[in-house]
Motif scaffolding. Structure first.
Motif, mmCIF file in Angstrom:
data_model
loop_
_atom_site.group_PDB
_atom_site.id
_atom_site.type_symbol
_atom_site.label_atom_id
_atom_site.label_comp_id
_atom_site.label_asym_id
_atom_site.label_seq_id
_atom_site.Cartn_x
_atom_site.Cartn_y
_atom_site.Cartn_z
ATOM 1 N N ILE A 1 -0.789 -0.261 -13.051
ATOM 2 C CA ILE A 1 -1.541 -0.735 -11.881
ATOM 3 C C ILE A 1 -1.608 0.360 -10.831
ATOM 4 O O ILE A 1 -2.651 0.612 -10.227
ATOM 5 N N LEU B 1 -4.047 -8.795 -11.326
ATOM 6 C CA LEU B 1 -3.964 -7.399 -11.756
ATOM 7 C C LEU B 1 -3.036 -7.245 -12.956
ATOM 8 O O LEU B 1 -3.290 -6.425 -13.845
ATOM 9 N N VAL C 1 -4.743 -6.866 -20.717
ATOM 10 C CA VAL C 1 -5.892 -6.896 -21.621
ATOM 11 C C VAL C 1 -5.804 -5.709 -22.585
ATOM 12 O O VAL C 1 -6.196 -5.783 -23.739
ATOM 13 N N SER D 1 -4.052 3.142 -12.133
ATOM 14 C CA SER D 1 -5.475 2.805 -12.187
ATOM 15 C C SER D 1 -6.055 2.536 -10.801
ATOM 16 O O SER D 1 -7.275 2.508 -10.628
ATOM 17 N N SER D 2 -5.176 2.347 -9.824
ATOM 18 C CA SER D 2 -5.670 2.179 -8.451
ATOM 19 C C SER D 2 -5.588 3.498 -7.685
ATOM 20 O O SER D 2 -5.743 3.519 -6.467
ATOM 21 N N ASP D 3 -5.336 4.583 -8.386
ATOM 22 C CA ASP D 3 -5.153 5.892 -7.744
ATOM 23 C C ASP D 3 -4.027 5.860 -6.727
ATOM 24 O O ASP D 3 -4.122 6.451 -5.643
ATOM 25 N N ARG E 1 -11.079 -0.934 -8.883
ATOM 26 C CA ARG E 1 -10.822 0.075 -9.915
ATOM 27 C C ARG E 1 -9.914 -0.487 -11.008
ATOM 28 O O ARG E 1 -10.120 -0.225 -12.191
ATOM 29 N N VAL E 2 -8.908 -1.254 -10.614
ATOM 30 C CA VAL E 2 -8.017 -1.834 -11.613
ATOM 31 C C VAL E 2 -8.768 -2.829 -12.484
ATOM 32 O O VAL E 2 -8.617 -2.844 -13.702
ATOM 33 N N ALA F 1 -9.544 -0.312 -4.495
ATOM 34 C CA ALA F 1 -8.451 -0.104 -5.453
ATOM 35 C C ALA F 1 -8.392 -1.243 -6.459
ATOM 36 O O ALA F 1 -8.254 -1.025 -7.665
ATOM 37 N N ARG G 1 -4.979 -8.457 -15.911
ATOM 38 C CA ARG G 1 -5.982 -7.454 -16.267
ATOM 39 C C ARG G 1 -5.350 -6.296 -17.034
ATOM 40 O O ARG G 1 -5.919 -5.797 -18.014
ATOM 41 N N VAL H 1 -3.069 3.687 -4.729
ATOM 42 C CA VAL H 1 -3.266 2.926 -3.495
ATOM 43 C C VAL H 1 -2.379 1.682 -3.516
ATOM 44 O O VAL H 1 -1.759 1.328 -2.521
ATOM 45 N N LEU H 2 -2.298 1.035 -4.660
ATOM 46 C CA LEU H 2 -1.460 -0.155 -4.801
ATOM 47 C C LEU H 2 -0.103 0.242 -5.356
ATOM 48 O O LEU H 2 -0.017 1.037 -6.288
ATOM 49 N N MET I 1 -8.219 -1.233 -0.059
ATOM 50 C CA MET I 1 -7.590 -2.186 -0.966
ATOM 51 C C MET I 1 -8.608 -2.766 -1.950
ATOM 52 O O MET I 1 -8.348 -2.859 -3.141
ATOM 53 N N GLN J 1 0.836 -1.191 0.000
ATOM 54 C CA GLN J 1 0.000 0.000 0.000
ATOM 55 C C GLN J 1 0.868 1.236 0.000
ATOM 56 O O GLN J 1 2.050 1.187 0.292
#
Lengths: 127, 127
Positions: A39, A20, A26, A42-44, B109-110, B106, A23, A46-47, B103, A3
């Motif tokens: 990643i 992920l 894709v 697209s998770s803002d 979202r991904v 997130a 994904r 967070v990840l 989490m 995180q």
DNA sequence: TCCTTCGCCTAGAGGTTCTATGTGAGAGGA
DNA sequence: TCCTCTCACATAGAACCTCTAGGCGAAGGA
């Protein structure tokens, strides 16, 4: 994967990194650096994808036949290994995503409304 | 913790068992067997709590001061160890639940709409 | 006594992620 | 050419959680 704040180092959702990555692919072929950035974005943010997690994961996925790789040149003119989704990888992604939804839903049911920070809707008629 | 179907043995959401145990104990003190059953029931049997995961988790939580235990007698007249949430445990639960929501959001979202099985709404104006 | 059920517990293996470190190549300046 | 920075890939070792598989003790019924 970690995180942003990393209050605890180890990850809460172990095993989702592979999903992920699949994904992300894709959208087309990409190399490690780009995959990690996508990643995170697209998770803002967070990840966070650490290299020490990313490359083992990519090798894992290739061993299992879910991605295929080839050497190429990055947008910065560096040698880079590009990965793309295989047919089997797409199937795996579908399975993993379904599994994730089921798990996340189940955990949500156990939690109930505990810990929600106002991001859940009050009810809205249900489906 | 495992899924009902167990297509893969190992767990996708490693690290959430502690949170689910703490959440279950919000309802009052309980012993291991009961805790496992409550988690399974409240998740509609999607989550399965194995003994080999449960007891190490309970000991972990006690070591960290998030639960307290005492021996007692179960509803079936057996000797059982009862666990209850401590003040620190309640704080930890709040933190972990927030972390989980962040989490899960997130990851959602991904994933985007990939893998949804018709349980997502089309759009609904957004917030 | 024997068997089943309840309830607790542990050892060992398996798997993923983290920290830390190393390698090599391109770009730019002096 | 030399130096430095950045990009990009890669690995070793430790830490951590979960699973499989087994063991122990006690209550209750036949």
């Amino acid at each position: 994967m970690a995180q942003g704040r990393k209050p605890d180092n180890r990850e809460m959702v172990q095993g989702t990194l592979d999903m992920l990555i699949l994904r992300t692919l894709v959208g087309g072929r990409a190399h490690g650096h780009t995959i990690a950035q996508l990643i995170e974005q697209s998770s803002d943010d967070v990840l966070q994808v650490e290299q020490g997690s990313l490359y083992p994961a990519l090798h894992r996925l290739e061993d299992r036949g879910w991605v295929a790789s080839s050497w190429g040149t990055s947008e910065n003119n560096r040698t880079a290994r590009f990965y793309e989704l295989t047919k089997a990888g797409r199937g795996q992604l579908t399975r993993e995503a379904d599994r994730w939804r089921a798990m996340a839903d189940a955990i949500g049911r156990v939690l109930g409304d505990f810990g929600t920070r106002g991001r859940r809707k009050p009810k809205e008629s249900e489906g």
